[in-house]
Design an enzyme around this catalytic site. Structure first.
Site, PDB file in Angstrom:
ATOM      1  N   CYS A 450       7.622  19.771  99.370  1.00 13.18           N
ATOM      2  CA  CYS A 450       8.522  20.916  99.335  1.00 13.18           C
ATOM      3  C   CYS A 450       9.208  21.021  97.980  1.00 13.18           C
ATOM      4  O   CYS A 450       8.754  20.458  97.034  1.00 13.18           O
ATOM      5  CB  CYS A 450       9.528  20.797 100.454  1.00 13.18           C
ATOM      6  SG  CYS A 450       9.587  19.167 101.150  1.00 13.18           S
ATOM      7  N   ASP A 500      25.617   9.971  89.839  1.00 16.02           N
ATOM      8  CA  ASP A 500      24.867   9.023  90.676  1.00 16.02           C
ATOM      9  C   ASP A 500      24.101   9.811  91.723  1.00 16.02           C
ATOM     10  O   ASP A 500      24.583  10.841  92.193  1.00 16.02           O
ATOM     11  CB  ASP A 500      25.828   8.071  91.399  1.00 16.02           C
ATOM     12  CG  ASP A 500      26.066   6.808  90.618  1.00 16.02           C
ATOM     13  OD1 ASP A 500      25.091   6.108  90.367  1.00 16.02           O
ATOM     14  OD2 ASP A 500      27.231   6.563  90.244  1.00 16.02           O
ATOM     15  N   ASP A 523      32.556   4.674  89.526  1.00  7.99           N
ATOM     16  CA  ASP A 523      32.517   4.595  88.058  1.00  7.99           C
ATOM     17  C   ASP A 523      33.808   5.111  87.447  1.00  7.99           C
ATOM     18  O   ASP A 523      34.305   4.586  86.450  1.00  7.99           O
ATOM     19  CB  ASP A 523      31.350   5.439  87.519  1.00  7.99           C
ATOM     20  CG  ASP A 523      30.011   4.772  87.804  1.00  7.99           C
ATOM     21  OD1 ASP A 523      29.977   3.529  87.849  1.00  7.99           O
ATOM     22  OD2 ASP A 523      29.018   5.500  87.991  1.00  7.99           O
ATOM     23  N   HIS A 574      24.083  21.951  94.291  1.00  4.54           N
ATOM     24  CA  HIS A 574      22.774  22.549  94.471  1.00  4.54           C
ATOM     25  C   HIS A 574      22.086  21.831  95.619  1.00  4.54           C
ATOM     26  O   HIS A 574      22.104  20.598  95.690  1.00  4.54           O
ATOM     27  CB  HIS A 574      21.940  22.402  93.188  1.00  4.54           C
ATOM     28  CG  HIS A 574      20.520  22.846  93.391  1.00  4.54           C
ATOM     29  ND1 HIS A 574      20.128  24.155  93.206  1.00  4.54           N
ATOM     30  CD2 HIS A 574      19.419  22.164  93.790  1.00  4.54           C
ATOM     31  CE1 HIS A 574      18.821  24.240  93.481  1.00  4.54           C
ATOM     32  NE2 HIS A 574      18.386  23.050  93.835  1.00  4.54           N
ATOM     33  N   ASP A 663      32.364  -1.429  88.217  1.00  5.82           N
ATOM     34  CA  ASP A 663      32.061  -1.452  89.658  1.00  5.82           C
ATOM     35  C   ASP A 663      30.648  -1.977  89.843  1.00  5.82           C
ATOM     36  O   ASP A 663      29.749  -1.684  89.060  1.00  5.82           O
ATOM     37  CB  ASP A 663      32.243  -0.067  90.294  1.00  5.82           C
ATOM     38  CG  ASP A 663      31.313   0.978  89.724  1.00  5.82           C
ATOM     39  OD1 ASP A 663      31.049   0.936  88.509  1.00  5.82           O
ATOM     40  OD2 ASP A 663      30.849   1.845  90.492  1.00  5.82           O
TER      41      ASP A 663
END
Ligand SMILES: Cc1cc2nc3c(=O)[nH]c(=O)nc-3n(C[C@H](O)[C@H](O)[C@H](O)COP(=O)(O)OP(=O)(O)OC[C@H]3O[C@@H](n4cnc5c(N)ncnc54)[C@H](O)[C@@H]3O)c2cc1C
Length: 788
Positions: A450, A500, A523, A574, A663
Site C-alpha cells: 500500500c 523518532d 530526547d 501525516h 536518554d
C-alpha cells in the site's frame, strides 16, 4: 504480540480472563477465525486456577503453578491483552468502558468476570472482612494475613481467624489456611495452638449441596482439626475484632474471611443487561444474554435461566467449549447450540494436608490418593495453558519469510471466503455488502503493497476526537488546520528538534501510542528542553473503515495523553497506509538560547557518579514476548516503565547539577555511555551488581533470546576494557540490550548524588540507581571498565 498481517473484520472482546475465557482463547488459537481479532480485557495478568488455590494456600504449589499467564496465552492465541478493569458497557454504541483507557469497540462481547461475595450488604464487612474473590486481590490479603500471624504478639493471646461461609470454598479455605499457618508458626518455634479457627454459616449444615456422607466426613475432619463450627449463625455485622449474628451471638475474629454466596459487581447494574437477584447476568442455554444477542456470559457471573448452577470452577471450565462454539457461530450468523450442563459433577474437596474427599451425587470417597488424583487432573489442566509450541527465531529472516507466506495464504483464503459470501455462503464472518467491498479492497492493497493516504473522513473523525493541549505560542495548529503549523519561538529561546519513528511492537494501539510519544519526548527532556510542539507520522494497515478509525483513535488517544501531560501541542501530521502499524513524532522543544539549561552528552567530569533512572531490558523482553517466552507480568511491568515520562527526571537531574545526560534508546546502555564518555574526554566504571533490571530480563537473555538489534550493539564491546572477565555474568548481554523509551543516563557531581537519587525515587523513578562513576581518561583505548 505484533499486529496481525490480515485486515481486521470483526472484533470479539472477552471481558475477564476467567476459566471459560482461557479455554475460549486456546480454542481460537488452535483454530483461528480469519479476519477476527480477539481482545481480552482483564484486571489481572495472572489468572488464578481455582482448583489449585487451596493447594497454593497450603503451600503445596507456587504462585506460578496455580496461575495462568494471560500474557503468554494471549500472545499464543494472537489476541490483544488490555490490562484494565471494565467499569461499564455502552451497548448502544457497542463500546466497553474501562477504568484507564478509551472505550473499546466490540462486534461481539463475552463476559467471564467471576463473582464476588456480597460483603456490601453486611454492615462493616466491606471494610473489615476479606472477600475471597476476586481471588487475585485475595492473594495480597492472604500474604498480609500470613505476616500478621507470624508477628502476632504472644501477650495478646490466641489469634482468631474466622471464615464466613461453609460451602466447599469456605471449608477448603479454613483447612488450607490452618495447615499453612500452623506450619509457619512451628517454623518460627512458636506453638501452632496460638491460632484459633472458626467457621460460621447461616445454614443449618455445612456443605449444603453435598451428600450426607461427605458432610459427615468433613464434620469429622473439622472436629479433629479443632476448627470451631457454628451453624445457623448468620453474620449481620462485622465490627473490629468481632462478628455479630442475627440471633444475638458474638464471636471473636481478629481476621475474617468472607466466602458466602456470590453475586455480580455493582457496575453491571447500569449496563441494562438482564440480571438475577444476585446481580449475575441471565443467560439462555446458548450462553447468550437474555436481552442482547451481541453479549454472552459464562462462569460464575452467568446465571443460567434453565436451572440454577452452582458457582463452581468446574462449570466455568466446561462452558468454554460451548461458549467458543457459539461465539464462532454468532460471528458467522449461524444457529447457536444449547449447552446442557451435567446434573451430577465430581467435586474433589481438599483438606489442606494432601488429602481430599471426592463427592458426586450420592457418592463419596476419600484418601491421600484422591488428593494425588486431583493433583494430576489439575496439573494436566494447567499444562494446556502453559506449554505452547515455541516460536523459534522470531525475527529471523527465515521466520519472517514463513510469516509473510502464511499471511499471504491466509489473506487469499479470506478473500475467497468474502467473495463466496457474496454468492450466499455463510461459512465465514458475517459481513454486510459494504463491509465486504471494503475488506476486498483492503486485502488487495495489503497484497499489492500500500502507500495511499488514509481517507479524509476516517481521519477527520479520528483526529476530531483529539484535544491537543493549547499553547499561546501555537499560532496555527490542529485547532485551525492549514497546510502547515505556525509556531512562535519566544524571545530569548532557541529550538531543540528531534524525530523518532518505529513499528508497533505490541498489539495495543493505545499503549503503543503512549510509548511512541514518550520515546520521542525523551530526547527533548534529555537535553533539558521544554517540549513545545509535535507533528505525527502515522502508518496504518488498510482495513474496514470503522476498524481503521478505531485504531487511529486509540493510538493517537494514547499519544495525545502523553504529549498533553508534557505540555506539548500536537500541531499536525501525516497518515498513510502501509503494511504495518507505525508511529513517529517530530518534536520541537524550547531551550534558552544561551544554552544555560542544556544537558549535553559531553559534560561528564571525573569524580561524577553515573545515574540511571529506569531499569533496562526492554529489547530482550519484547523479543521473548514474540516467542511466547516472556511472562505476561514482565511485559506489563516493562510497558509501565516505558510509559513513565522522563520529564520530571530530567528536571531533577538538572537541579542537582547533572553535568551530562542522555536518554537510553536503541544503542543500549553501553552504546549511550560511550556516546557520552567520548565527547567528555573521560572514562567510566560500570558496576554490574547495581544495574537496575526489568523483571525477567536476565531470564530472557539467559534463555538466549535477544533483540534483533543486539548484534549490532555488541560490536561496541571493544569499548570495554575487561569484557572477558564478565562474559559469564548473566547481566552482561543486557549492556547491549536496545531500549525503547528507556530512562535517563546522567553524570552528577558526587556530592549531589545522594539527594538526587532520593528526589528521583520520590518522583516515581523507584528503580533509580548509581551504576558507576566517571574517572579521568586513562591511557587505555577502551573507555569503560566493568566492576562486579
Ligand atoms: C477458596 C476457594 C476454592 C475453590 N475451589 C474450587 C474447586 O476446587 N473447584 C471448583 O470447581 N470451584 C472452586 N471454587 C469456586 C471457583 O473459584 C469459581 O467458581 C470460579 O473461579 C469461577 O470462575 P470464573 O471463570 O467464573 O471466574 P474467575 O475465575 O473468578 O475469573 C474472573 C476473571 O475476571 C477478571 N475480572 C473480574 N472483574 C473484572 C473487570 N471488571 N474487568 C476486567 N476483568 C475482570 C478477574 O481478574 C479474573 O481474571 C473455589 C472458590 C474458592 C473461593
Amino acid at each position: 504480540m505484533k499486529p496481525s498481517a490480515q485486515p481486521v473484520l470483526r472484533d470479539l472482546v472477552l471481558v475477564g480472563g476467567g476459566h471459560s475465557h482461557v479455554g475460549v482463547l486456546r480454542m481460537f488459537a488452535m483454530k483461528p477465525e480469519p479476519g477476527l481479532r480477539i481482545t481480552v480485557i482483564c484486571t489481572d495478568i495472572d489468572t488464578p486456577y481455582s482448583g489449585m488455590l487451596p493447594g497454593y494456600i497450603s503451600g503445596h504449589y507456587s504462585f506460578d503453578e496455580v496461575h495462568i499467564d494471560l500474557g503468554r496465552l494471549c500472545a499464543f492465541a494472537g489476541a490483544r491483552l488490555y490490562h484494565d478493569a471494565v467499569v461499564g458497557i455502552d451497548r448502544q454504541n457497542q463500546k466497553i468502558i474501562c477504568q484507564n483507557r478509551p472505550p473499546v469497540a466490540y462486534d461481539l462481547l463475552s463476559i467471564n468476570i467471576g463473582s464476588t461475595p456480597q460483603v456490601r450488604h453486611v454492615e462493616g464487612a466491606q471494610s473489615l472482612a476479606v472477600p475471597v474473590k476476586p481471588i487475585a486481590q485475595f492473594n495480597q490479603r492472604w500474604l498480609a494475613l500470613m505476616d500478621k500471624a507470624r508477628q502476632w504478639p504472644v501477650h495478646r493471646g490466641r489469634m482468631t481467624i474466622a471464615v464466613v461461609g461453609a460451602g466447599a470454598g469456605g471449608i477448603e479455605l479454613v483447612l488450607s489456611m490452618q495447615y499453612r499457618l500452623r506450619h509457619e508458626l512451628k517454623a518460627l518455634g512458636r506453638s501452632p495452638e496460638d491460632l484459633k479457627f472458626v467457621l460460621l454459616t447461616s445454614g443449618d449444615t455445612i456443605l449444603p449441596t453435598h451428600n450426607p456422607g461427605v458432610r459427615k466426613r468433613f464434620a469429622q475432619v473439622l472436629q479433629e482439626r479443632n476448627v470451631e463450627v457454628h451453624t445457623s449463625a448468620e453474620v449481620i455485622q462485622v465490627s473490629p475484632g468481632c462478628l455479630h449474628t442475627r440471633d444475638g451471638r458474638t464471636f471473636d475474629a481478629d481476621e475474617t474471611m468472607w466466602v458466602t454466596q456470590a453475586g455480580g459487581p455493582a457496575w453491571l447494574q447500569s449496563t441494562g443487561l438482564a440480571l438475577d437477584k444476585q446481580g449475575c447476568i441471565l443467560v439462555h442455554p446458548q450462553l447468550q444474554t437474555l436481552n442482547d444477542p451481541l453479549v454472552f456470559a459464562a462462569g460464575d457471573i452467568a446465571s443460567f435461566v434453565e436451572r440454577p448452577l452452582e458457582k463452581a470452577g468446574v462449570f466455568a471450565v466446561r462452558m468454554a467449549k460451548p461458549l467458543a462454539e457459539n461465539l464462532r457461530r454468532s460471528l458467522r450468523g449461524q444457529k447457536l447450540l444449547a449447552y446442557d450442563p451435567q446434573r451430577h459433577w465430581l467435586a474433589l474437596i481438599s483438606t489442606g494436608n494432601r488429602f481430599a474427599v471426592a463427592s458426586r451425587g450420592s457418592l463419596g470417597f476419600a484418601g491421600a490418593w484422591v488428593w494425588r488424583w486431583k493433583d494430576r487432573i489439575d496439573r494436566e489442566f494447567m499444562r494446556r495453558f502453559t506449554e505452547f509450541p515455541s516460536m523459534p527465531g522470531a525475527g529471523s529472516p527465515g521466520q519472517a519469510g514463513a510469516q509473510v507466506r502464511e499471511a499471504v495464504q491466509a489473506m487469499g483464503q479470506l478473500l475467497k471466503d468474502i467473495q463466496a459470501q457474496g454468492k450466499g455462503h455463510t461459512t465465514q464472518l458475517n459481513l454486510t455488502s459494504e463491509e465486504s467491498l471494503q475488506a476486498i479492497s483492503a486485502i488487495a492493497m495489503r497484497c499489492g503493497g500500500c502507500g495511499a493516504k488514509v481517507g479524509a473522513s476516517i481521519l477527520s473523525r479520528a483526529l476530531g476526537q483529539l484535544q491537543p493541549v493549547e499553547r499561546p505560542d501555537v499560532l496555527i495548529g490542529l485547532h485551525s488546520p492549514d497546510d502547515a503549523a505556525v509556531v512562535r519561538v519566544p524571545a530569548g529561546m532557541a529550538v531543540v528538534q528531534t524525530v523518532d519513528f518505529f513499528r508497533a511492537f505490541i498489539d495495543d494501539p493505545y499503549v503503543f501510542g503512549k510509548v511512541a510519544a514518550n520515546h520521542a519526548l525523551g530526547d527533548i527532556f534529555a537535553m533539558g528542553g521544554e517540549p513545545q510542539t509535535a507533528t505525527a507520522v502515522v502508518t496504518v494497515p488498510p482495513g474496514l473503515e470503522s476498524k481503521v478509525e478505531d485504531l487511529l483513535t486509540q493510538m493517537m488517544g494514547g499519544a495525545i495523553e502523553v504529549l498533553n501531560a508534557a505540555g506539548c501541542a500536537l500541531v499536525g501530521g501525516h497518515t498513510g497506509e502501509g503494511a504495518e502499524l507505525a508511529l513517529g513524532f517530530a518534536i520541537n522543544g524550547l531551550i534558552d538560547e544561551k544554552m544555560h539549561s542544556v544537558m549535553r552528552k559531553g559534560g561528564m567530569q571525573p569524580g561524577d557518579v553515573l545515574l540511571l533512572t529506569k531499569p533496562i531490558g526492554t529489547g530482550t523482553l519484547f523479543a521473548a514476548h514474540a516467542r511466547y517466552a516472556a511472562k505476561g507480568r514482565w511485559i506489563d511491568a516493562a510497558l509501565k516503565s516505558m510509559v513513565l515520562s522522563n520529564q520530571s527526571g530530567a528536571e531533577i537531574l538538572r537541579t542537582h547539577g547533572a553535568t551530562a545526560c542522555t536518554d537510553l534508546t536503541g544503542f543500549g546502555l553501553l552504546g549511550h555511555l560511550v556516546e557520552m564518555t567520548r565527547p567528555s574526554g573521560v572514562d567510566a566504571e560500570l558496576t554490574m551488581s547495581t544495574l537496575p533490571l526489568l523483571d525477567g530480563a536476565v531470564d530472557c537473555v539467559q534463555a538466549g533470546i535477544v533483540s534483533s538489534l543486539q548484534p549490532a550493539n555488541v560490536r561496541l564491546r571493544r569499548a570495554l576494557r575487561n569484557a572477558d572477565e564478565f562474559l559469564g555474568d548473566p547481566r552482561y548481554p543486557l549492556l547491549f540490550d536496545p531500549q525503547t523509551a528507556g530512562g535517563l543516563l546522567a553524570s552528577v557531581p558526587a556530592a549531589q548524588a545522594g539527594a538526587c537519587v532520593q528526589a528521583l525515587k520520590a518522583a516515581g523513578y523507584v528503580h533509580t540507581a548509581i551504576i558507576g562513576r566517571i574517572t579521568a581518561q586513562s591511557q587505555a583505548i577502551e573507555p569503560v571498565l566493568l566492576k562486579t
